[in-house]
Design a protein around this motif. Structure first.
Motif, PDB file in Angstrom:
ATOM      1  N   ASP A   9      46.917  41.281  50.425  1.00  0.00           N
ATOM      2  CA  ASP A   9      47.665  40.993  49.208  1.00  0.00           C
ATOM      3  C   ASP A   9      48.608  39.819  49.442  1.00  0.00           C
ATOM      4  O   ASP A   9      49.224  39.704  50.509  1.00  0.00           O
ATOM      5  CB  ASP A   9      48.519  42.192  48.794  1.00  0.00           C
ATOM      6  N   THR A  10      48.729  38.975  48.447  1.00  0.00           N
ATOM      7  CA  THR A  10      49.740  37.931  48.402  1.00  0.00           C
ATOM      8  C   THR A  10      50.657  38.276  47.238  1.00  0.00           C
ATOM      9  O   THR A  10      50.184  38.462  46.109  1.00  0.00           O
ATOM     10  CB  THR A  10      49.107  36.544  48.166  1.00  0.00           C
ATOM     11  N   VAL A  11      51.946  38.393  47.508  1.00  0.00           N
ATOM     12  CA  VAL A  11      52.927  38.702  46.470  1.00  0.00           C
ATOM     13  C   VAL A  11      53.532  37.390  45.992  1.00  0.00           C
ATOM     14  O   VAL A  11      54.060  36.607  46.783  1.00  0.00           O
ATOM     15  CB  VAL A  11      54.020  39.654  46.998  1.00  0.00           C
ATOM     16  N   GLN A  21      56.598  40.089  39.455  1.00  0.00           N
ATOM     17  CA  GLN A  21      55.699  39.488  40.436  1.00  0.00           C
ATOM     18  C   GLN A  21      54.250  39.778  40.097  1.00  0.00           C
ATOM     19  O   GLN A  21      53.933  40.759  39.435  1.00  0.00           O
ATOM     20  CB  GLN A  21      56.008  40.004  41.833  1.00  0.00           C
ATOM     21  N   VAL A  23      50.684  40.403  42.152  1.00  0.00           N
ATOM     22  CA  VAL A  23      50.124  40.706  43.464  1.00  0.00           C
ATOM     23  C   VAL A  23      48.643  40.357  43.386  1.00  0.00           C
ATOM     24  O   VAL A  23      47.937  40.824  42.490  1.00  0.00           O
ATOM     25  CB  VAL A  23      50.313  42.192  43.835  1.00  0.00           C
ATOM     26  N   LYS A  25      44.832  39.159  45.548  1.00  0.00           N
ATOM     27  CA  LYS A  25      43.951  38.899  46.680  1.00  0.00           C
ATOM     28  C   LYS A  25      43.218  37.620  46.298  1.00  0.00           C
ATOM     29  O   LYS A  25      42.558  37.582  45.254  1.00  0.00           O
ATOM     30  CB  LYS A  25      42.980  40.051  46.888  1.00  0.00           C
ATOM     31  N   ASP A  98      49.378  49.417  35.238  1.00  0.00           N
ATOM     32  CA  ASP A  98      49.100  48.116  35.838  1.00  0.00           C
ATOM     33  C   ASP A  98      48.030  47.383  35.039  1.00  0.00           C
ATOM     34  O   ASP A  98      47.063  47.992  34.563  1.00  0.00           O
ATOM     35  CB  ASP A  98      48.607  48.274  37.282  1.00  0.00           C
TER      36      ASP A  98
END
Length: 108
Positions: A9-11, A21, A23, A25, A98
């Motif tokens: 994951d990149t936040v 934010q 989140v 991939k 989500d």
């Protein structure tokens, strides 16, 4: 083959000036940026221009509002949003779950 389960994951806080934010991939091979992303309820991607590329977003779960060239549109699972090169858009998760989507941004 892209296996998102093996991509960390990149936040991205306040992505494109949004709230909260995103989140994601992500895979970027200089030809395409391909991502599987999640916005929590109340989070957003800020309104931004696609001057040099288009973007395709396919929604997998949740619901939200995309604003494209100033016009709000409701999005939910199974819908595909297309922001053509030269247009502007932003995304807000105004649902209670989500908002998960798959996106492709090709280099053009």
């Amino acid at each position: 083959m892209i296996d998102f389960s093996n991509i960390p994951d990149t936040v991205l806080p306040n992505f494109k000036g949004g709230d909260g934010q995103m989140v994601a991939k992500m895979v970027d091979d200089d030809l395409n940026r391909i991502l599987l992303a999640t916005l929590a309820p109340g989070h957003s991607i800020g309104y931004h221009s696609h001057d040099t590329s288009s973007e395709i977003m396919y929604f997998l779960s949740g619901k939200g509002t995309v604003t494209i060239d100033g016009i709000p549109e409701t999005v939910s699972a199974g819908l595909c949003h297309y922001c053509k090169k030269g247009s502007s858009h932003g995304l807000f998760n105004d649902g209670d779950q989500d908002l998960v989507f798959f996106a492709v941004v090709p280099a053009q």
